[in-house]
Write an enzyme that holds these catalytic residues in place. Structure first.
Site, short mmCIF file in Angstrom:
data_model
loop_
_atom_site.label_atom_id
_atom_site.label_comp_id
_atom_site.label_asym_id
_atom_site.label_seq_id
_atom_site.Cartn_x
_atom_site.Cartn_y
_atom_site.Cartn_z
CG ASP A 209 -2.33 0.56 0.81
OD1 ASP A 209 -2.39 1.75 0.45
OD2 ASP A 209 -3.32 -0.19 0.85
CG HIS A 279 -4.41 2.26 -2.19
ND1 HIS A 279 -4.39 3.07 -1.07
CD2 HIS A 279 -5.71 2.15 -2.55
CE1 HIS A 279 -5.64 3.43 -0.77
NE2 HIS A 279 -6.46 2.88 -1.66
CD GLU A 343 -10.07 4.00 -0.89
OE1 GLU A 343 -10.93 4.35 -0.06
OE2 GLU A 343 -8.92 3.62 -0.55
#
Length: 553
Positions: A209, A279, A343
């Site tokens: 991440d 990410h 995201e």
């Protein structure tokens, strides 16, 4: 109703037995599908008992011996079955031949891989399944049926019974984020033990991440030497204060292989997640050439969503991804590889000449609510998926992929709610249900936060977890088949200790187990609360930290 009377009869019989504290109880978590009490003498477990096993079940026998010792102090020997009467007076682990609907043996019949039967008579105990995986699930049931005893008794009574059981869902998972905060190998194994205890079979391991890259790459060593460490961490919920403490770590490929074997021995599949194309700041800090701007980038100290993502306009980006995934595939034998996909801001792509050229070259035009940049993520995902297919793997991604014009060959993990999962199933995607409410176990377990450790927010108590129904009422039977199962997630932005992880998942994992295992009509929260109180004795035996809310009077 018949099931209820059987259980009442069983409890009545137990009360009449001597040494009730040393008597097994079969109403465990998750509750078996059928518990048929027999009006006959049961089995007496003592230190003379042995565990005998059929070919292929030696590991399961060793596990059962260890569980019996930790629960009752009996140190039972294990040995292969040498002759027919070896099972008499002992616990037998056996493999059953597949059967047809008429009950005739048929070797070619497709087995139910996780259905098992436990039979207890005065002559012995037999756990039978068509696979070692099924027998292991039966071992867990017998384990949880035993009392937890501090000293070795003369005997433990096992009432006569026939238990027939199989799970509702084939995919029964738990997730752990080791990217935001790094946890040692020993704890990852402990987490796998928790998964096994609760009858689950999938471990979704989030290992990359923005705040840390945890998987060792031989070809790209800076992913861990640079991307595996951050020079500080935000204090609280994205406050302006940074603790300035270096944090990080990574798992070597050898450690990962060891963890994979540890899980496989317990019939648990590890599904690794390499989140992309968003990410990825930790990776870009190590290799800035794969971003749109070229950096410089720094491993993130704060939580959230960041503009810098992988650049799909560069051909070398795909070479990087394929190289890394090849290493991941070499270590993790899972059929599924999780590539995230959540995201992912497209601001950099909109301003990037190379990304815009890719959009033009691939004729990716805005359609309906989809922008050209949205379809660029679809192109990215399809290309990665095609590569995974060449390796014999299948792709899982978060439900944002439903807005990226992807193929139904991709499996969707529904996290933004239950609705995307139902929509994905209607479109023909296989789906794993993990809606953030109530399946994010980093949420608070109570609405009274004063005495709770800091959490990301939300409110997902055990009651809410237990009440969740994964299959939407408006799905047709064919569409419902696409709901493969259920998973809960533990995101660790605010969880930095192993004790805090335990606190967040226990006892909610028990509630999740019954969602994964039971048919809706079998669920009863009041009865569950009584059963999970006994399961807590095993939690306490291992000194796991358990949230108290469900057990308060």
């Amino acid at each position: 109703m018949k099931r209820i009377f059987v259980l009442i009869g069983m409890m009545t019989m137990l009360v009449s037995m001597p040494s009730q504290a040393q008597t097994a109880r079969y109403d465990i978590v998750p509750l078996p599908r059928s518990i048929a009490q027999q009006q006959a003498p049961g089995f007496v477990l003592n230190k003379q008992t042995a565990i005998v096993y059929a070919d292929g079940l030696e590991k399961e026998a060793r596990f059962l011996s260890g569980y019996v010792k930790e629960m009752t102090q009996f140190d039972l020997p294990t040995r292969p079955i040498a002759k027919k009467n070896d099972a008499r007076g002992n616990i037998q682990l056996a493999l059953a031949a597949p059967v047809t609907a008429k009950g005739k043996k048929k070797a070619a019949a497709k087995p139910n891989e996780e259905a098992y039967t436990i039979s207890v008579t005065a002559k012995g105990v037999t756990i039978t399944g068509q696979t070692a995986k099924a027998v292991f699930l039966g071992v867990q049931t017998l384990r949880k049926s035993l009392p937890v005893l501090a000293e070795q008794p003369e005997m433990v009574n096992l009432p006569a019974v026939v238990i027939q059981d199989e799970p509702r869902f084939a995919y029964r998972g738990m997730h752990l984020d080791c990217s935001r905060h790094f946890f040692p190998v020993e704890f990852v194994k402990e987490f796998i033990d928790l998964i096994a205890l609760h009858g689950m079979n999938k471990f979704h391991w989030h290992i990359t991440d923005d705040q840390g890259w945890r998987f060792e790459s031989k070809k790209y060593p800076k992913l861990t030497t640079i991307g595996g460490w951050r020079s500080g961490t935000v204090v609280g919920r994205n406050s302006p204060i940074d603790d300035g403490i270096r944090h990080g770590g990574f798992y070597t490929q050898e450690e990962c292989r060891d963890i994979v074997k540890y899980a496989a021995d317990r019939h648990i599949t590890i599904i690794p997640e390499i989140d992309m194309p968003g990410h990825m700041v930790a990776a870009l800090a190590a290799y800035p050439e794969y971003g749109c701007t070229g950096g410089p980038y720094e491993v993130e100290h704060t939580w959230g969503v960041f503009a810098d993502v992988l650049c799909p306009g560069k051909e070398q980006t795909f070479k990087f991804i394929e190289d890394v995934l090849s290493e991941v595939i070499d270590v993790f034998p899972s059929e599924y590889i999780h590539i995230g996909g959540d995201e992912c801001p497209r601001d950099r792509w909109k301003a990037c000449p190379l990304c815009q050229q890719r959009i033009k070259d691939e004729n990716l035009k805005a359609e309906g609510k989809q922008r050209a940049e949205d379809r660029l993520q679809g192109y990215f995902t399809k290309r990665v998926e095609a590569f995974l297919h060449t390796k014999g793997k299948r792709l899982i991604g978060w439900d944002e992929l439903l807005g990226c014009d992807i193929d139904t060959t991709a499996t969707i993990m529904s996290w933004t709610g239950a609705e995307p999962g139902a929509r994905g199933a209607k479109l023909g995607h296989d789906v794993i249900m993990t809606p953030n409410s109530p399946m994010y176990f980093d949420h608070y377990q109570t609405d009274k936060h004063n005495n709770e450790p800091l959490s990301i927010g939300g409110h997902s108590p055990s009651e809410k977890v237990y009440a969740f129904e994964p299959v939407a009422a408006d799905l047709t039977p064919e569409q419902a088949k696409h709901i493969l199962g259920v998973q809960a997630n533990v995101w660790c932005e605010y969880i930095y200790s192993t004790q805090h992880v335990e606190y967040q998942v226990l006892p909610r994992m028990a509630a999740l187990a019954e969602v994964q295992w039971l048919q809706p009509e079998q669920k009863n929260f009041d009865a569950f609360k009584e059963r999970v109180t006994r399961l807590k004795a095993i939690y306490d035996l291992h000194h796991w930290v358990v949230a108290p809310h469900l057990f308060k009077k």
